[in-house]
Write a protein that holds these residues in place. Structure first.
Motif, mmCIF file in Angstrom:
data_model
loop_
_atom_site.group_PDB
_atom_site.id
_atom_site.type_symbol
_atom_site.label_atom_id
_atom_site.label_comp_id
_atom_site.label_asym_id
_atom_site.label_seq_id
_atom_site.Cartn_x
_atom_site.Cartn_y
_atom_site.Cartn_z
ATOM 1 N N UNK A 92 -8.454 -1.854 -10.681
ATOM 2 C CA UNK A 92 -9.313 -2.527 -10.548
ATOM 3 C C UNK A 92 -8.944 -4.338 -10.447
ATOM 4 N N UNK A 93 -8.881 -4.919 -9.578
ATOM 5 C CA UNK A 93 -8.774 -5.846 -8.873
ATOM 6 C C UNK A 93 -9.926 -6.990 -7.974
ATOM 7 N N UNK A 144 -1.531 4.202 -6.913
ATOM 8 C CA UNK A 144 -2.630 3.571 -8.327
ATOM 9 C C UNK A 144 -1.269 2.152 -8.872
ATOM 10 N N UNK A 145 -1.536 1.398 -8.381
ATOM 11 C CA UNK A 145 -0.523 0.374 -8.637
ATOM 12 C C UNK A 145 -1.003 -0.707 -7.404
ATOM 13 N N UNK A 146 -1.443 -0.782 -6.698
ATOM 14 C CA UNK A 146 -1.511 -2.004 -5.722
ATOM 15 C C UNK A 146 -1.981 -3.688 -6.639
ATOM 16 N N UNK A 147 -2.026 -4.281 -6.079
ATOM 17 C CA UNK A 147 -2.192 -5.624 -6.528
ATOM 18 C C UNK A 147 -2.827 -5.894 -5.278
ATOM 19 N N UNK A 148 -3.292 -7.154 -4.612
ATOM 20 C CA UNK A 148 -4.604 -7.838 -3.751
ATOM 21 C C UNK A 148 -4.773 -8.458 -3.759
ATOM 22 N N UNK A 149 -5.767 -9.739 -2.565
ATOM 23 C CA UNK A 149 -5.579 -10.788 -2.288
ATOM 24 C C UNK A 149 -6.614 -10.772 -1.205
ATOM 25 N N UNK A 150 -6.858 -11.721 -1.326
ATOM 26 C CA UNK A 150 -7.931 -12.678 -0.282
ATOM 27 C C UNK A 150 -7.694 -13.407 0.332
ATOM 28 N N UNK A 151 -7.341 -13.749 1.990
ATOM 29 C CA UNK A 151 -7.431 -15.072 3.114
ATOM 30 C C UNK A 151 -7.783 -14.608 4.153
ATOM 31 N N UNK A 152 -7.426 -15.399 4.749
ATOM 32 C CA UNK A 152 -8.432 -15.036 6.676
ATOM 33 C C UNK A 152 -7.310 -15.178 7.183
ATOM 34 N N UNK A 153 -7.062 -14.189 8.082
ATOM 35 C CA UNK A 153 -6.559 -13.487 9.081
ATOM 36 C C UNK A 153 -6.822 -13.124 10.393
ATOM 37 N N UNK A 157 1.083 -1.288 0.241
ATOM 38 C CA UNK A 157 0.039 0.131 0.112
ATOM 39 C C UNK A 157 0.991 1.071 0.550
ATOM 40 N N UNK A 158 0.906 1.910 -0.958
ATOM 41 C CA UNK A 158 1.360 2.882 -1.065
ATOM 42 C C UNK A 158 1.340 4.053 -1.560
ATOM 43 N N UNK A 159 0.672 5.167 -0.974
ATOM 44 C CA UNK A 159 0.385 6.209 -0.905
ATOM 45 C C UNK A 159 0.678 7.796 -1.383
ATOM 46 N N UNK A 160 -0.153 7.882 -2.322
ATOM 47 C CA UNK A 160 0.722 9.036 -3.325
ATOM 48 C C UNK A 160 1.832 10.232 -2.562
ATOM 49 N N UNK A 161 2.423 9.946 -3.148
ATOM 50 C CA UNK A 161 3.230 11.556 -2.990
ATOM 51 C C UNK A 161 3.944 11.718 -1.365
ATOM 52 N N UNK A 162 4.237 10.067 -1.253
ATOM 53 C CA UNK A 162 4.556 9.141 0.262
ATOM 54 C C UNK A 162 6.357 9.246 0.143
ATOM 55 N N UNK A 163 7.157 9.272 -0.985
ATOM 56 C CA UNK A 163 8.710 9.105 -0.850
ATOM 57 C C UNK A 163 8.345 7.834 -1.290
ATOM 58 N N UNK A 164 7.912 7.482 -1.501
ATOM 59 C CA UNK A 164 8.183 5.932 -1.575
ATOM 60 C C UNK A 164 8.085 4.564 -1.176
#
Length: 623
Positions: free
Chosen positions: A525-526, A577-586, A274-281
């Protein structure tokens, strides 16, 4: 010469000395002791043996009879393991193999070779899996290896539903069995699983284990059992010793229980980067519970690792692979383009997530370095497919397979084409890989790729999910016919998202209903499966607006998408703007609740909860 120069170690001399010792050993020069094990003789030097082994140090320096003998018989020692230890003593090279490591550990424990013990312990911890965790738990308990024991126990707890049927489980000591059935951390959804495991262990050897009946069953959380099981178990039992014990326990048990860890699991959408915009990487790992509408903080991957491939297996194991790490000494006087290339190093790392500890456990690295490889699980194996690998198109086509039992990777047939981004899913024990307008199917048993039907649209950066006998290909950027121009795959008015569906039985693609998202920013869109329903997690926003997220769900019968959940800005701020996601149980109790706050550069200087954004005053979400 300075005092610092005088203290410098001549490494060439140290290497030469070790080589001379090895030569003396191989040619049996100046040897002063012969170790005899199982009829095999090992001529050695007392000084070398005493250097690496506390056992030999005590033997040769204590004044006992062995210190004056030229031949010493060793009992309870494995000859092949002794040879490995002697070779290590003379060369520093330790040959650890899965087939010999436990015997080597036992021999090193007897001879008190601490460094060998340490390296064997690290090897065994790294190799723990569902197949060997129960056996390694007993092994670690026998040799009082606490670190290995705790690691093995966590894996047994995590895989309890599967491992409680193993032969090794039936042979556990009473102390270990009681330690497990009393644990709060068992990953079970029903207490019946624990009861059945306990009864199977007791009945495995009824005569010798009847003495543990009361103690073992006292740790079953009786009120967590279903009413049906309670009636079957406690009523109408024949009048024997077992029924008396069970009925007595039932009457004495308090009418409350603490749920096992597995009973607290929640299905969550996992964002490793999760990378916030303008967060310096800056990257953070978080997960979102649609049920509780909460964001939890996940342990970040080691070494600031990002651009990884992510997988949640059918057994709910979470893995990440590949990615890149920042270089510590990246130079800052280069151009922007060269800095981007020089500041990071692509890696072949592979990690498993210990959900109970909220930590990443290293496994054997992949053979190839990869950026954002596609990870899938097929027939019990994990496949790392493509990715933006170093070395050109041929390397980007590579595919490798991970064996969870052996903790090793092997190469399989490469992709027919190379893509920077591909979407991969598994249907009916076959792997489908999609990019642009192409679809390829991999058949694991023959290790072959076959080109399937072509899609109607050519898209990259799309997301895919399997649902029933269909594959849904969602969103992405459209590849135009001229000059490869990429535009979002939405309708003309930008008010919906394109969806295509592949029928694996018919080998046909068709257009499905568009997702009626009002606005969105590709490639955010994921496609995911939540609670056995096909959904998409989508960022509904334009480039210069605050991020807004929503979950849409698909109704297969009427071919329509509907809004399942609008996610409040108080819950999520910006995933980039370039995140990937998946679903699991935690497990929520093993995670930290983390309000997804705006970036710190937006905070008010006076520390108030309000700040200005796009001309409006915005209030921070409550903690």
């Amino acid at each position: 010469m300075s005092s610092q120069d005088e203290r410098q170690i001549n490494t060439e001399y140290a290497v030469s000395l070790l080589e001379q010792l090895k030569l003396f050993y191989e040619q049996q020069l100046l040897t002063d002791i012969v170790l005899i094990v199982e009829g095999t003789e090992f001529p050695c030097h007392k000084m070398v043996l005493a250097t690496c082994s506390s056992y030999f140090r005590a033997m040769f320096m204590s004044g006992l009879s062995e210190s004056k003998q030229t031949h010493v018989h060793l009992r309870n020692v494995d000859a092949s393991s002794l040879q490995i230890i002697i070779t290590y003593a003379y060369t520093g090279n330790l040959a650890i193999k899965e087939s010999t490591v436990e015997q080597l550990y036992e021999t090193a424990c007897f001879l008190q070779v601490d460094d060998v013990l340490h390296r064997c312990r690290e090897y065994l911890i790294k190799k723990i899996n569902a197949e060997n965790c129960v056996r390694l738990l007993s092994f670690a308990d026998l040799f009082s290896c606490e670190e290995l024991k705790q690691s093995a126990k966590r894996m047994v707890e995590h895989k309890f539903t599967a491992v409680c049927r193993q032969e090794a489980f039936m042979q556990l000591s009473s102390d270990l069995l009681i330690d497990l059935v009393s644990s709060d951390n068992l990953n079970v959804e029903k207490e019946e699983t624990v009861r059945e495991a306990a009864m199977s262990w007791l009945e495995y050897n009824t005569v010798s284990r009847s003495q543990y009946l009361s103690t073992v069953l006292s740790h079953i959380r009786i009120d967590a059992l279903s009413e049906v099981i309670q009636r079957e178990w406690f009523q109408g039992l024949p009048p024997n010793d077992k029924s008396v014990v069970v009925q007595g326990l039932y009457k004495s048990m308090p009418r409350f229980f603490k749920p096992r860890l597995g009973m607290t699991k929640e299905e969550m959408i996992i964002f490793i980067e999760a990378a916030a915009e303008n967060s310096g990487g800056y990257y953070s790992s978080v997960c979102y519970s649609p049920q509780a509408e909460k964001v939890y903080k996940l342990c970040n991957p080691p070494a600031d690792l990002h651009k990884v491939g992510t997988l949640v297996t059918p057994d709910n194991d979470i893995y990440i692979a590949g990615g890149q790490v920042p270089l510590k000494n990246a130079k800052s006087n280069h151009s922007k383009a060269s800095k981007l290339q020089a500041a990071f190093r692509t890696v072949n790392c592979f990690y498993w997530f210990d959900a109970q500890q909220n930590s990443w456990i290293p496994k054997t690295p992949m053979k190839f370095v990869r950026l954002k490889p596609s990870l899938v699980c097929c027939e019990g194996y994990i496949y790392a497919i493509g990715g933006d690998s170093v070395g050109g198109e041929l390397n980007r086509r590579t595919v490798e397979r991970y064996d969870t039992e052996k903790d090793e990777w092997t190469m399989v047939s490469p992709l027919p084409c190379a893509w920077q981004w591909n979407a991969a899913v598994v249907v009916h024990d076959c792997i489908y890989v999609m990019a642009h307008n192409l679809t390829y199917c991999y058949f694991p048993r023959s290790s072959t790729w076959v080109e399937m039907a072509t899609r109607q649209t050519s898209r990259c950066f799309a997301s895919a999910a399997d649902f029933g006998d269909n594959i849904f290909y969602v969103g992405g950027l459209h590849i135009g016919n001229n000059s490869g121009i990429r535009v979002p795959t939405s309708t003309v008015d930008g008010s919906s998202v394109t969806v295509e569906v592949y029928d694996v039985n018919k080998n046909e693609w068709r257009m499905a209903a568009n997702i009626p998202a009002k606005r969105y920013s590709d490639p955010c869109v994921r496609a995911v499966v939540i609670s056995n329903s096909l959904c998409v997690f989508i960022r509904e926003t334009h480039m210069n607006e605050r991020a807004k997220y929503a979950i849409y769900q698909y109704d297969l019968e009427v071919d329509q998408w509907f809004l399942r959940q609008q996610i409040s800005e108080r819950v999520f701020w910006d995933l980039g703007k370039d995140f990937r996601c998946t679903v699991g149980k935690l497990y929520p109790s093993c995670l930290e609740v983390s309000p997804w706050k705006p970036p710190t550069y937006l905070f008010s200087p006076d520390g108030s909860d309000e700040f200005e954004l796009d001309g409006e005053m915005v209030t921070l979400p409550p903690v």
